[in-house]
Design a protein around this motif. Structure first.
Motif, PDB file in Angstrom:
ATOM      1  N   LEU A  77       0.895  -1.312  -0.090  1.00  0.00           N
ATOM      2  CA  LEU A  77      -0.059   0.081  -0.093  1.00  0.00           C
ATOM      3  C   LEU A  77       0.902   1.247   0.010  1.00  0.00           C
ATOM      4  O   LEU A  77       0.093   2.395  -0.193  1.00  0.00           O
ATOM      5  CB  LEU A  77      -1.024  -0.004   1.154  1.00  0.00           C
ATOM      6  N   TYR A  78       1.993   0.972   0.179  1.00  0.00           N
ATOM      7  CA  TYR A  78       2.949   2.346   0.060  1.00  0.00           C
ATOM      8  C   TYR A  78       3.655   2.640  -1.255  1.00  0.00           C
ATOM      9  O   TYR A  78       4.316   3.507  -1.544  1.00  0.00           O
ATOM     10  CB  TYR A  78       4.346   1.943   1.189  1.00  0.00           C
ATOM     11  N   ARG A  79       3.698   1.769  -2.319  1.00  0.00           N
ATOM     12  CA  ARG A  79       4.066   1.663  -3.451  1.00  0.00           C
ATOM     13  C   ARG A  79       3.424   2.927  -4.229  1.00  0.00           C
ATOM     14  O   ARG A  79       2.377   3.420  -4.462  1.00  0.00           O
ATOM     15  CB  ARG A  79       4.048   0.413  -4.322  1.00  0.00           C
ATOM     16  N   ASP A  80       4.193   3.420  -5.150  1.00  0.00           N
ATOM     17  CA  ASP A  80       3.763   4.572  -5.745  1.00  0.00           C
ATOM     18  C   ASP A  80       3.532   4.254  -7.152  1.00  0.00           C
ATOM     19  O   ASP A  80       2.661   4.886  -7.956  1.00  0.00           O
ATOM     20  CB  ASP A  80       4.940   5.901  -5.989  1.00  0.00           C
ATOM     21  N   ASP A  81       3.553   2.936  -7.530  1.00  0.00           N
ATOM     22  CA  ASP A  81       3.060   2.377  -8.984  1.00  0.00           C
ATOM     23  C   ASP A  81       2.045   1.552  -8.678  1.00  0.00           C
ATOM     24  O   ASP A  81       1.884   0.510  -9.567  1.00  0.00           O
ATOM     25  CB  ASP A  81       4.301   1.790  -9.820  1.00  0.00           C
ATOM     26  N   LEU A  82       1.052   1.508  -7.528  1.00  0.00           N
ATOM     27  CA  LEU A  82       0.364   0.736  -7.201  1.00  0.00           C
ATOM     28  C   LEU A  82      -0.814   0.526  -8.246  1.00  0.00           C
ATOM     29  O   LEU A  82      -1.183  -0.442  -8.664  1.00  0.00           O
ATOM     30  CB  LEU A  82      -0.340   0.822  -5.940  1.00  0.00           C
ATOM     31  N   THR A  83      -1.298   1.514  -8.833  1.00  0.00           N
ATOM     32  CA  THR A  83      -2.382   1.606  -9.836  1.00  0.00           C
ATOM     33  C   THR A  83      -1.841   0.931 -11.120  1.00  0.00           C
ATOM     34  O   THR A  83      -2.679   0.243 -11.732  1.00  0.00           O
ATOM     35  CB  THR A  83      -2.885   3.016 -10.115  1.00  0.00           C
ATOM     36  N   MET A  84      -0.331   1.320 -11.540  1.00  0.00           N
ATOM     37  CA  MET A  84      -0.120   0.707 -12.869  1.00  0.00           C
ATOM     38  C   MET A  84      -0.027  -1.026 -12.526  1.00  0.00           C
ATOM     39  O   MET A  84      -0.173  -1.900 -13.646  1.00  0.00           O
ATOM     40  CB  MET A  84       1.382   1.198 -13.145  1.00  0.00           C
ATOM     41  N   LYS A  85       0.417  -1.647 -11.581  1.00  0.00           N
ATOM     42  CA  LYS A  85       0.706  -2.904 -11.437  1.00  0.00           C
ATOM     43  C   LYS A  85      -0.454  -3.743 -11.163  1.00  0.00           C
ATOM     44  O   LYS A  85      -0.446  -4.749 -11.228  1.00  0.00           O
ATOM     45  CB  LYS A  85       1.751  -2.958  -9.974  1.00  0.00           C
ATOM     46  N   THR A  86      -1.605  -3.192 -10.354  1.00  0.00           N
ATOM     47  CA  THR A  86      -2.736  -3.986 -10.195  1.00  0.00           C
ATOM     48  C   THR A  86      -3.836  -4.103 -11.398  1.00  0.00           C
ATOM     49  O   THR A  86      -4.692  -4.919 -11.214  1.00  0.00           O
ATOM     50  CB  THR A  86      -3.523  -3.374  -9.009  1.00  0.00           C
ATOM     51  N   ASP A  87      -3.791  -3.394 -12.261  1.00  0.00           N
ATOM     52  CA  ASP A  87      -4.906  -3.432 -13.493  1.00  0.00           C
ATOM     53  C   ASP A  87      -6.134  -3.491 -12.748  1.00  0.00           C
ATOM     54  O   ASP A  87      -7.033  -4.182 -13.204  1.00  0.00           O
ATOM     55  CB  ASP A  87      -4.529  -4.822 -14.042  1.00  0.00           C
ATOM     56  N   ASN A  88      -6.236  -2.497 -12.132  1.00  0.00           N
ATOM     57  CA  ASN A  88      -7.514  -1.897 -11.482  1.00  0.00           C
ATOM     58  C   ASN A  88      -8.169  -3.286 -10.504  1.00  0.00           C
ATOM     59  O   ASN A  88      -9.432  -3.212 -10.201  1.00  0.00           O
ATOM     60  CB  ASN A  88      -8.752  -1.633 -12.576  1.00  0.00           C
ATOM     61  N   GLN A  89      -7.337  -4.242 -10.188  1.00  0.00           N
ATOM     62  CA  GLN A  89      -7.797  -5.114  -9.065  1.00  0.00           C
ATOM     63  C   GLN A  89      -7.360  -4.652  -7.772  1.00  0.00           C
ATOM     64  O   GLN A  89      -6.402  -3.866  -7.415  1.00  0.00           O
ATOM     65  CB  GLN A  89      -7.024  -6.557  -9.310  1.00  0.00           C
TER      66      GLN A  89
END
Length: 180
Positions: A71-83
């Motif tokens: 939850l601290y990653r700044d690339d979370l939205t790119m890595k999760t593919d909206n999951q």
């Protein structure tokens, strides 16, 4: 991707971790008030291996914790593919405030994972010092972060990928370079 080379085998990984364990002990003048904190996933196993080596050398145990930085990653939205991201939780068995924390990860690349780890640690407590130990430093930093302890520096191109495999997860100990 194809494997270009195996740069560390099981023996080389073991030697690197032994060297890092000695360096941690030397730099901190022992391991009193020290705690090892591994970043999920492979950093945890490296932390446990380092703790075993330190206990063997010093004759005393050192606390080991695990840190989930999802939850601290700044690339979370790119890595999760909206999951929804899979959060496994943090487990640090000792208070870190006023302690010497050695943050441990497998590969240091851009520095963003370590930055996330620093943010997560600071939300838990206020260590007197945070040091960084990595098995591999491959360069290409995007943030001003450097490791205090490095198993091996492996300069790479941006098209190459470093893959760390550990027996606890991958049934083999090795570090390889892959390329497109």
């Amino acid at each position: 991707m194809s494997q270009k080379a195996v740069v560390l085998d099981a023996q080389a990984i073991n030697r690197a971790l032994t060297r890092i364990a000695h360096q941690i002990i030397e730099k901190n003048k022992g391991v009193e008030d020290c705690i090892l904190v591994g970043i999920r996933t492979r950093g945890i196993f490296l932390a446990e291996r380092l703790a075993a080596k330190i206990a063997e050398i010093e004759g005393r145990a050192i606390s080991v914790g695990e840190l989930d930085i999802t939850l601290y990653r700044d690339d979370l939205t790119m890595k999760t593919d909206n999951q929804e991201p899979l959060v496994r939780g943090t487990d640090i068995p000792a208070e870190i405030t006023d302690k010497k924390v050695v943050l441990i990860d497998d590969v240091l690349y851009t520095g963003r994972t370590v930055r996330s780890g620093l943010d997560a640690l600071m939300d838990i407590g206020r260590p007197s010092v945070i040091q960084l130990a990595v098995l591999v430093d491959r360069g290409h930093r995007e943030l001003p972060i450097r490791a205090d302890y490095v198993g091996k520096n492996i300069p790479t191109s941006s098209t190459e990928k470093i893959v760390v495999q550990l027996t606890e997860v991958d049934q083999i100990d090795q570090v390889s370079i892959f390329e497109n």
